[in-house]
Write a protein that holds these residues in place. Structure first.
Motif, PDB file in Angstrom:
ATOM      1  N   ILE A   1       5.295  35.137  -2.021  1.00 49.97           N
ATOM      2  CA  ILE A   1       4.845  34.401  -0.834  1.00 49.97           C
ATOM      3  C   ILE A   1       4.386  35.430   0.192  1.00 49.97           C
ATOM      4  CG2 ILE A   1       5.532  32.925   1.098  1.00 49.97           C
ATOM      5  CD1 ILE A   1       7.487  31.517  -0.719  1.00 49.97           C
ATOM      6  N   ARG A   2       3.181  35.231   0.711  1.00 48.10           N
ATOM      7  CA  ARG A   2       2.636  36.156   1.712  1.00 48.10           C
ATOM      8  C   ARG A   2       2.578  35.467   3.078  1.00 48.10           C
ATOM      9  NH1 ARG A   2      -2.519  36.777  -1.752  1.00 48.10           N
ATOM     10  NH2 ARG A   2      -1.918  34.586  -1.794  1.00 48.10           N
ATOM     11  N   ILE A   3       3.135  36.125   4.064  1.00 46.93           N
ATOM     12  CA  ILE A   3       3.245  35.562   5.416  1.00 46.93           C
ATOM     13  C   ILE A   3       2.260  36.267   6.343  1.00 46.93           C
ATOM     14  CG2 ILE A   3       4.763  35.222   7.408  1.00 46.93           C
ATOM     15  CD1 ILE A   3       7.148  35.288   5.501  1.00 46.93           C
ATOM     16  N   ALA A   4       1.367  35.497   6.968  1.00 46.28           N
ATOM     17  CA  ALA A   4       0.479  36.051   7.994  1.00 46.28           C
ATOM     18  C   ALA A   4       1.204  36.029   9.332  1.00 46.28           C
ATOM     19  CB  ALA A   4      -0.808  35.231   8.092  1.00 46.28           C
ATOM     20  N   THR A   5       1.104  37.142  10.057  1.00 43.03           N
ATOM     21  CA  THR A   5       1.803  37.233  11.343  1.00 43.03           C
ATOM     22  C   THR A   5       1.023  38.102  12.317  1.00 43.03           C
ATOM     23  OG1 THR A   5       3.841  38.018  12.444  1.00 43.03           O
ATOM     24  CG2 THR A   5       3.174  39.193  10.454  1.00 43.03           C
ATOM     25  N   ARG A   6       1.171  37.796  13.609  1.00 37.25           N
ATOM     26  CA  ARG A   6       0.701  38.728  14.626  1.00 37.25           C
ATOM     27  C   ARG A   6       1.594  39.970  14.561  1.00 37.25           C
ATOM     28  NH1 ARG A   6       1.692  35.470  19.767  1.00 37.25           N
ATOM     29  NH2 ARG A   6       0.972  37.346  20.807  1.00 37.25           N
ATOM     30  N   GLU A   7       1.135  41.055  15.206  1.00 31.48           N
ATOM     31  CA  GLU A   7       1.865  42.319  15.078  1.00 31.48           C
ATOM     32  C   GLU A   7       2.688  42.691  16.309  1.00 31.48           C
ATOM     33  OE1 GLU A   7      -1.624  44.574  13.570  1.00 31.48           O
ATOM     34  OE2 GLU A   7      -0.338  44.994  11.845  1.00 31.48           O
ATOM     35  N   SER A   8       2.833  41.762  17.237  1.00 27.36           N
ATOM     36  CA  SER A   8       3.710  42.055  18.371  1.00 27.36           C
ATOM     37  C   SER A   8       5.153  42.105  17.854  1.00 27.36           C
ATOM     38  CB  SER A   8       3.593  40.964  19.441  1.00 27.36           C
ATOM     39  OG  SER A   8       4.218  39.768  18.993  1.00 27.36           O
ATOM     40  N   PRO A   9       6.027  42.838  18.536  1.00 26.55           N
ATOM     41  CA  PRO A   9       7.420  42.926  18.070  1.00 26.55           C
ATOM     42  C   PRO A   9       8.070  41.553  17.875  1.00 26.55           C
ATOM     43  CG  PRO A   9       7.018  44.579  19.762  1.00 26.55           C
ATOM     44  CD  PRO A   9       5.770  43.736  19.698  1.00 26.55           C
ATOM     45  N   LEU A  10       7.798  40.612  18.781  1.00 22.21           N
ATOM     46  CA  LEU A  10       8.420  39.288  18.657  1.00 22.21           C
ATOM     47  C   LEU A  10       7.871  38.533  17.449  1.00 22.21           C
ATOM     48  CD1 LEU A  10      10.379  37.208  19.692  1.00 22.21           C
ATOM     49  CD2 LEU A  10       8.626  36.392  21.275  1.00 22.21           C
ATOM     50  N   ALA A  11       6.550  38.592  17.262  1.00 23.23           N
ATOM     51  CA  ALA A  11       5.951  37.912  16.103  1.00 23.23           C
ATOM     52  C   ALA A  11       6.485  38.496  14.803  1.00 23.23           C
ATOM     53  CB  ALA A  11       4.427  38.033  16.157  1.00 23.23           C
ATOM     54  N   LEU A  12       6.646  39.814  14.755  1.00 25.07           N
ATOM     55  CA  LEU A  12       7.179  40.453  13.545  1.00 25.07           C
ATOM     56  C   LEU A  12       8.642  40.055  13.320  1.00 25.07           C
ATOM     57  CD1 LEU A  12       5.513  43.966  13.821  1.00 25.07           C
ATOM     58  CD2 LEU A  12       5.089  42.244  12.053  1.00 25.07           C
ATOM     59  N   TRP A  13       9.414  39.935  14.404  1.00 27.19           N
ATOM     60  CA  TRP A  13      10.801  39.464  14.263  1.00 27.19           C
ATOM     61  C   TRP A  13      10.802  38.083  13.616  1.00 27.19           C
ATOM     62  CZ3 TRP A  13      13.641  35.231  15.170  1.00 27.19           C
ATOM     63  CH2 TRP A  13      15.041  35.347  15.050  1.00 27.19           C
ATOM     64  N   GLN A  14       9.918  37.221  14.117  1.00 25.53           N
ATOM     65  CA  GLN A  14       9.858  35.844  13.610  1.00 25.53           C
ATOM     66  C   GLN A  14       9.469  35.818  12.129  1.00 25.53           C
ATOM     67  OE1 GLN A  14       8.588  33.969  17.964  1.00 25.53           O
ATOM     68  NE2 GLN A  14       7.064  34.103  16.381  1.00 25.53           N
ATOM     69  N   ALA A  15       8.485  36.637  11.757  1.00 22.95           N
ATOM     70  CA  ALA A  15       8.038  36.686  10.358  1.00 22.95           C
ATOM     71  C   ALA A  15       9.153  37.227   9.458  1.00 22.95           C
ATOM     72  CB  ALA A  15       6.784  37.546  10.237  1.00 22.95           C
ATOM     73  N   HIS A  16       9.853  38.274   9.920  1.00 28.58           N
ATOM     74  CA  HIS A  16      10.958  38.836   9.131  1.00 28.58           C
ATOM     75  C   HIS A  16      12.109  37.830   8.996  1.00 28.58           C
ATOM     76  CE1 HIS A  16       9.754  42.921   8.126  1.00 28.58           C
ATOM     77  NE2 HIS A  16       9.202  43.031   9.316  1.00 28.58           N
ATOM     78  N   HIS A  17      12.316  37.038  10.033  1.00 23.33           N
ATOM     79  CA  HIS A  17      13.353  36.001   9.994  1.00 23.33           C
ATOM     80  C   HIS A  17      13.039  34.981   8.890  1.00 23.33           C
ATOM     81  CE1 HIS A  17      16.352  33.151  11.430  1.00 23.33           C
ATOM     82  NE2 HIS A  17      15.421  32.212  11.511  1.00 23.33           N
ATOM     83  N   VAL A  18      11.786  34.532   8.840  1.00 24.00           N
ATOM     84  CA  VAL A  18      11.377  33.573   7.801  1.00 24.00           C
ATOM     85  C   VAL A  18      11.431  34.236   6.427  1.00 24.00           C
ATOM     86  CG1 VAL A  18       9.457  32.167   6.933  1.00 24.00           C
ATOM     87  CG2 VAL A  18      10.007  32.174   9.386  1.00 24.00           C
ATOM     88  N   LYS A  19      11.011  35.489   6.347  1.00 19.38           N
ATOM     89  CA  LYS A  19      11.073  36.249   5.090  1.00 19.38           C
ATOM     90  C   LYS A  19      12.516  36.284   4.556  1.00 19.38           C
ATOM     91  CE  LYS A  19       9.775  40.900   3.360  1.00 19.38           C
ATOM     92  NZ  LYS A  19      11.005  41.561   2.915  1.00 19.38           N
ATOM     93  N   ALA A  20      13.456  36.587   5.432  1.00 19.74           N
ATOM     94  CA  ALA A  20      14.865  36.667   5.017  1.00 19.74           C
ATOM     95  C   ALA A  20      15.378  35.300   4.548  1.00 19.74           C
ATOM     96  CB  ALA A  20      15.719  37.192   6.169  1.00 19.74           C
TER      97      ALA A  20
END
Length: 311
Positions: free
Chosen positions: A9-28
């Motif tokens: 599964i590939r997740i598209a995300t913005r690269e701001s620290p908050l957006a990356l936190w959110q993407a990593h949260h969903v990844k986990a």
């Protein structure tokens, strides 16, 4: 129809620290659900991240943070995109859909200041930074002696500007500060009576191309039913009023027994005119409740306010 567990599964995300936190949260969350699945992030820079010298309302509103991610979904570079729900336009363009709304972090606004403990403590003429017309209208209405100045950039940039003394205080979403372990910066969470939140504030949304029923099935376990009901009601109000970033609108639902209590307002940015209303109804009819609130706001003069803003 059952779908075999996903392999990638590939997740598209913005690269701001908050957006990356959110993407990593969903990844986990996905990796916990599907131990055999590889989850990858595709980092993208959006127009909203690039245009920092003008307010969001002036350059096209919330969709600025979404379009590049949607392009990656369409051309197959990514399977899903993770957004802050309040950045997602009330009306999604075709062929996209929200597959899951995750459990909400605190929905409230946060008062952040190195000098003062609250808005009430601030002296006349003190400067509050915010990029949100919704927050600006409520500050002008409740604390008319304060000055409001525009504030753009990601969370770190906004805090740096405060620390450099460009502002006496800033108002930010408490959820973002908590997620980035910056809760210590919050002097006060502003209650809904002082700063009614934006529709969807504090919730994360997962967006997909609507026809991907396989993805929808895989993502379904991530959805939080209570948050979903609240956010659907809030967004239905915003959509019915046709409001986006360009208009000061606050909408906030809280569970009440088996139902929802929904409050909302439409205002002029200067805080001179407010239409306020509330509605109650069953959580299973969240979208109907949202439209009911929009009608109640219209009866209180919302359309006139929106027309005066060109909305």
């Amino acid at each position: 129809m059952s779908h075999a567990a996903p392999e990638l599964i590939r997740i598209a995300t913005r690269e701001s620290p908050l957006a990356l936190w959110q993407a990593h949260h969903v990844k986990a969350r996905l990796e916990a659900l599907y131990p055999g699945c590889r989850v990858e992030l595709l980092g993208l820079t959006t127009r909203g991240d690039q245009i920092l010298d003008r307010s969001l309302a002036k350059v096209g509103g919330k969709g600025l943070f979404v379009k590049e991610l949607e392009a990656a979904l369409l051309d197959g570079r990514a399977d899903l995109a993770v957004h802050s729900m309040k950045d997602v336009p009330a009306e999604l363009s075709q062929p996209f859909s929200i597959a899951a709304i995750l459990a909400r972090e605190t929905p409230f606004d946060a008062f952040v200041s190195n000098r003062y403990a609250s808005l009430d403590e601030m002296p006349p003429g003190a400067v509050v930074g915010t990029s949100s017309l919704r927050r600006e209208a409520q500050i002008h209405a409740n604390h008319p002696w304060l000055a409001v100045s525009p504030l753009r950039g990601n969370l770190g940039t906004r805090l740096r500007k405060l620390d450099e003394g460009q502002f006496d205080a800033v108002i930010l979403a408490a959820a973002g500060l908590i997620r980035l372990d910056l809760a210590g910066r919050i002097r006060m969470q502003l209650p809904a009576e002082v700063s009614l939140p934006a529709a969807g504030q504090g919730a994360l949304a997962i967006e997909i191309v609507g026809e991907r029923s396989d993805l929808a099935a895989w993502l379904a376990p991530l959805a939080d039913p209570l948050t979903t009901g609240c956010v659907c009601a809030e967004r239905a109000t915003t959509e019915a009023l046709g409001g986006g970033c360009e208009v000061p609108i606050g909408v906030f639902a809280v569970p009440e027994g088996e139902g929802l209590w929904l409050r909302g307002f439409v205002a002029r940015p200067d805080g001179e005119r407010f239409a306020r209303a509330e509605a109650r109804g069953p959580i299973g009819e969240a979208e109907t409740l949202g439209r009911t609130l929009a009608e109640a706001l219209r009866r209180e003069g919302a359309d006139e306010i929106l027309a005066s803003l060109g909305g």
